[in-house]
Design a protein around this motif. Structure first.
Motif, PDB file in Angstrom:
ATOM      1  N   VAL A  44       0.848  -1.193   0.000  1.00  0.00           N
ATOM      2  CA  VAL A  44       0.000   0.000   0.000  1.00  0.00           C
ATOM      3  C   VAL A  44       0.884   1.245   0.000  1.00  0.00           C
ATOM      4  O   VAL A  44       1.822   1.359   0.802  1.00  0.00           O
ATOM      5  CB  VAL A  44      -0.928   0.012   1.234  1.00  0.00           C
ATOM      6  CG1 VAL A  44      -1.582   1.380   1.412  1.00  0.00           C
ATOM      7  CG2 VAL A  44      -1.996  -1.072   1.099  1.00  0.00           C
ATOM      8  N   VAL A  45       0.589   2.174  -0.900  1.00  0.00           N
ATOM      9  CA  VAL A  45       1.269   3.483  -0.926  1.00  0.00           C
ATOM     10  C   VAL A  45       0.228   4.530  -0.565  1.00  0.00           C
ATOM     11  O   VAL A  45      -0.742   4.748  -1.302  1.00  0.00           O
ATOM     12  CB  VAL A  45       1.880   3.787  -2.300  1.00  0.00           C
ATOM     13  CG1 VAL A  45       2.562   5.165  -2.284  1.00  0.00           C
ATOM     14  CG2 VAL A  45       2.869   2.707  -2.712  1.00  0.00           C
TER      15      VAL A  45
ATOM     16  N   LEU B 231      -3.430   4.367  -2.672  1.00  0.00           N
ATOM     17  CA  LEU B 231      -4.531   4.999  -1.949  1.00  0.00           C
ATOM     18  C   LEU B 231      -4.329   6.512  -1.940  1.00  0.00           C
ATOM     19  O   LEU B 231      -3.260   7.002  -1.578  1.00  0.00           O
ATOM     20  CB  LEU B 231      -4.614   4.470  -0.517  1.00  0.00           C
ATOM     21  CG  LEU B 231      -4.761   2.952  -0.360  1.00  0.00           C
ATOM     22  CD1 LEU B 231      -4.958   2.595   1.112  1.00  0.00           C
ATOM     23  CD2 LEU B 231      -5.917   2.419  -1.202  1.00  0.00           C
ATOM     24  N   SER B 232      -5.344   7.235  -2.302  1.00  0.00           N
ATOM     25  CA  SER B 232      -5.264   8.683  -2.428  1.00  0.00           C
ATOM     26  C   SER B 232      -4.889   9.355  -1.111  1.00  0.00           C
ATOM     27  O   SER B 232      -5.381   8.967  -0.043  1.00  0.00           O
ATOM     28  CB  SER B 232      -6.619   9.233  -2.898  1.00  0.00           C
ATOM     29  OG  SER B 232      -6.646  10.644  -2.803  1.00  0.00           O
TER      30      SER B 232
ATOM     31  N   THR C 163     -10.781   5.111   6.496  1.00  0.00           N
ATOM     32  CA  THR C 163     -10.966   4.465   5.188  1.00  0.00           C
ATOM     33  C   THR C 163      -9.699   3.741   4.763  1.00  0.00           C
ATOM     34  O   THR C 163      -9.745   2.619   4.245  1.00  0.00           O
ATOM     35  CB  THR C 163     -11.366   5.505   4.133  1.00  0.00           C
ATOM     36  OG1 THR C 163     -12.611   6.108   4.502  1.00  0.00           O
ATOM     37  CG2 THR C 163     -11.512   4.866   2.758  1.00  0.00           C
ATOM     38  N   VAL C 164      -8.547   4.366   4.979  1.00  0.00           N
ATOM     39  CA  VAL C 164      -7.274   3.713   4.656  1.00  0.00           C
ATOM     40  C   VAL C 164      -7.133   2.412   5.450  1.00  0.00           C
ATOM     41  O   VAL C 164      -6.731   1.382   4.901  1.00  0.00           O
ATOM     42  CB  VAL C 164      -6.085   4.655   4.936  1.00  0.00           C
ATOM     43  CG1 VAL C 164      -4.755   3.918   4.806  1.00  0.00           C
ATOM     44  CG2 VAL C 164      -6.113   5.845   3.991  1.00  0.00           C
TER      45      VAL C 164
ATOM     46  N   PRO D 298      -4.610   6.070  11.736  1.00  0.00           N
ATOM     47  CA  PRO D 298      -4.799   5.552  13.094  1.00  0.00           C
ATOM     48  C   PRO D 298      -3.673   4.605  13.489  1.00  0.00           C
ATOM     49  O   PRO D 298      -2.973   4.036  12.632  1.00  0.00           O
ATOM     50  CB  PRO D 298      -6.140   4.805  12.991  1.00  0.00           C
ATOM     51  CG  PRO D 298      -6.232   4.394  11.563  1.00  0.00           C
ATOM     52  CD  PRO D 298      -5.577   5.495  10.778  1.00  0.00           C
ATOM     53  N   GLU D 299      -3.493   4.418  14.774  1.00  0.00           N
ATOM     54  CA  GLU D 299      -2.443   3.533  15.285  1.00  0.00           C
ATOM     55  C   GLU D 299      -2.609   2.109  14.788  1.00  0.00           C
ATOM     56  O   GLU D 299      -1.645   1.338  14.687  1.00  0.00           O
ATOM     57  CB  GLU D 299      -2.464   3.565  16.813  1.00  0.00           C
ATOM     58  CG  GLU D 299      -1.236   2.956  17.481  1.00  0.00           C
ATOM     59  CD  GLU D 299      -0.009   3.842  17.384  1.00  0.00           C
ATOM     60  OE1 GLU D 299       1.103   3.342  17.659  1.00  0.00           O
ATOM     61  OE2 GLU D 299      -0.166   5.033  17.029  1.00  0.00           O
ATOM     62  N   SER D 300      -3.842   1.735  14.425  1.00  0.00           N
ATOM     63  CA  SER D 300      -4.133   0.354  14.011  1.00  0.00           C
ATOM     64  C   SER D 300      -3.401  -0.056  12.746  1.00  0.00           C
ATOM     65  O   SER D 300      -3.298  -1.259  12.457  1.00  0.00           O
ATOM     66  CB  SER D 300      -5.640   0.172  13.800  1.00  0.00           C
ATOM     67  OG  SER D 300      -6.120   1.024  12.765  1.00  0.00           O
ATOM     68  N   VAL D 301      -2.876   0.905  11.957  1.00  0.00           N
ATOM     69  CA  VAL D 301      -2.207   0.511  10.719  1.00  0.00           C
ATOM     70  C   VAL D 301      -0.970  -0.338  11.009  1.00  0.00           C
ATOM     71  O   VAL D 301      -0.577  -1.169  10.172  1.00  0.00           O
ATOM     72  CB  VAL D 301      -1.828   1.733   9.853  1.00  0.00           C
ATOM     73  CG1 VAL D 301      -3.066   2.489   9.415  1.00  0.00           C
ATOM     74  CG2 VAL D 301      -0.840   2.645  10.559  1.00  0.00           C
TER      75      VAL D 301
END
Length: 524
Positions: A73-74, A99-100, A107-108, A132-135
């Motif tokens: 993912v970019v 991803l924009s 959304t990301v 968010p930290e969840s990434v």
């Protein structure tokens, strides 16, 4: 022979700059911004320099444990290095997921879940500002193009690593994943292959060759995460066109660059061309050398086409409009000339590419589709994506024996021309085509920079308008313009910058309708 070689392998993003450099080693690419990944490169680089940068980035990603078949993912600050990263990821056989920068963090995160533990390439500003930290839990690794973070790895740490050879991926394997506009909710992830990208490349190249002969400078303002940019780059790079890439559509900045570089081709989103109408009045004639204006997204207002064509000083400039969608690429084409009047029918979007695409209109109620009773627009194209990542059932629902439902309604004339009237979700019962009414208002009111007709909670059509320099709408002129048009509520004025937009600058009509009661007018 070139088309046949590409057909055998698909559009090989990983070696695109390398192959272009071998054919046109003196060609250049000019930017209106600095690259986050290579700020020292400056804003003017040769194609061989960019090919070397792509190979260097690919080797760094490989050293950072990105391997063939991995999804990457970019999602980072807006810059052309998004495109260069996509090519670098592809070069080592991995799959870029673009991803924009305009997407919100939640959304990301949702799209990363669908990508099933991808690597994430981002920057410190984006990571700390919107994600968010969840990434960190959703990603196999988090790689930074700039800045620092204790839980991420900096690509700069791998500078100077040994170069790795390009990896060849079969043409039917995933080559690129982009997302849809998200005008009706969370975007879908569209899976392209080398072969489907090639199927989009071929009609676009065949359309441009009779119009543009020789090496014309081309200027592009296209979302860095949109599949269209890659086919446009492939055409331009392999033909040796000098390229100007814009990240900023501001007419003042664009006008300064166009006055100096004198592009012969302009490629942009419809809303960008609307903003560039003002360049028609610039005494430097920044659009004076344009032979071809090209827009591959939505239908464009006839007023805009008229203004731009008359700003060119070329003998017979053209405006090429290609109607398509992220999922299928361009499907029909229409060319405008100076002979078309400002009020020319903008709902006519053209005809299919013979032997490459096809279109039909299916009845919604058993009656033949017509202007007063539009049907569902469906298309066939070898450029159709293979699936929505993680949403196969949703993808299958839009297919019927190889025909793809576009989500638009319209009709075909007896001469075979496709007329696009509205999005299915934007229909206002009893009103007619909102897009046709918007065209009419643009033709009559030069003050307008945007007009969007949406229903209020009771189903009444409400025009949301934006004006030049946010000046108050001329109500007397408005009353004259709407005379004879379908009945509408009084116009609501917004600032253009406040309208919710997608990555390709389309207005999110459903979201705008939800916000309607809190419309911020100029001066508020």
């Amino acid at each position: 022979m070139l088309l046949q070689r590409i057909a055998n392998h698909g559009i090989r993003l990983g070696t695109l700059f390398e192959r272009a450099a071998s054919r046109h080693p003196a060609n250049v690419l000019i930017l209106d911004h600095d690259l986050d990944l290579a700020p020292d490169l400056g804003r003017r680089a040769t194609v061989p320099e960019l090919a070397d940068l792509v190979a260097d980035l690919a080797s760094r990603l490989w050293e950072a444990t990105v391997k063939p078949g991995d999804r990457v993912v970019v999602h980072k600050s807006d810059s052309f290095d998004i495109t260069l990263l996509a090519c670098a990821i592809s070069r080592i056989g991995a799959v870029p997921v673009l991803l924009s920068p305009q997407l919100d963090g939640d959304t990301v995160a949702e799209l990363m879940r669908r990508a099933d533990r991808p690597h994430l390439v981002t920057d410190q500003v984006t990571l700390e500002g919107s994600l968010p930290e969840s990434v960190f839990d959703l990603a196999e690794s988090v790689l930074l193009t700039s800045g620092h973070h204790e839980r991420a790895v900096e690509l700069e740490d791998f500078a100077g690593v040994r170069r790795v050879a390009a990896v060849t991926v079969p043409a039917d394997h995933p080559a690129l994943i982009t997302h849809t506009s998200g005008t009706t909710g969370v975007p879908k992830l569209a899976v392209h292959t080398g072969r489907t990208l090639q199927a989009r490349y071929r009609p676009q190249r065949l359309a441009i060759e009779p119009v543009v002969r020789g090496r014309e400078p081309i200027a592009m303002h296209v979302s860095f995460v949109h599949s269209r940019l890659f086919t446009a780059l492939a055409i331009s790079l392999l033909k040796g066109f000098p390229i100007l890439v814009l990240s900023d559509a501001d007419p003042v900045r664009a006008g300064d660059l166009f006055a100096r570089i004198r592009p012969g081709i302009l490629e942009a989103h419809p809303n960008t061309f609307m903003r560039w109408e003002s360049l028609a009045d610039d005494p430097r004639e920044p659009l004076g050398n344009v032979k071809l204006f090209s827009s591959t997204f939505d239908a464009i207002h006839p007023r805009t086409v008229h203004r731009l064509l008359h700003a060119s000083r070329r003998r017979a400039p053209l405006f090429g409009q290609l109607y398509g969608q992220s999922e299928v690429g361009p499907t029909v084409v229409r060319a405008f000339t100076r002979r078309h009047a400002p009020e020319a029918d903008g709902r006519c979007v053209g005809r299919p590419f013979p032997g490459m695409t096809d279109v039909r209109v299916v009845s919604r109620d058993g009656q033949p589709p017509s202007e007063s009773n539009p049907g569902y627009i469906e298309v066939r194209s070898d450029g159709r994506i293979k699936t929505y990542l993680g949403e196969q059932e949703r993808y299958d629902r839009q297919l019927s024996d190889g025909w793809w439902r576009m989500g638009d309604v319209g009709y075909r004339t007896r001469w075979g021309c496709l007329h696009l009237l509205d999005r299915e979700v934007d229909l206002i019962p009893g009103f007619g085509s909102t897009l046709a009414v918007e065209d009419a208002l643009f033709a009559k009111l030069a003050q307008l920079t945007e007009v969007i007709i949406i229903p209020d909670a009771g189903g009444t059509a409400v025009p949301v308008v934006c004006t030049k320099d946010d000046k108050p709408l001329d109500r007397e002129a408005w009353r004259g313009a709407v005379a004879g048009l379908p009945a509408m509520a009084e116009p609501v004025q917004w600032r253009l910058t406040d309208l919710p937009q997608t990555a390709t600058t389309k207005i999110k009509r459903l979201e705008l309708a939800k916000r309607l009661p809190a419309a911020p007018g100029p001066g508020e």
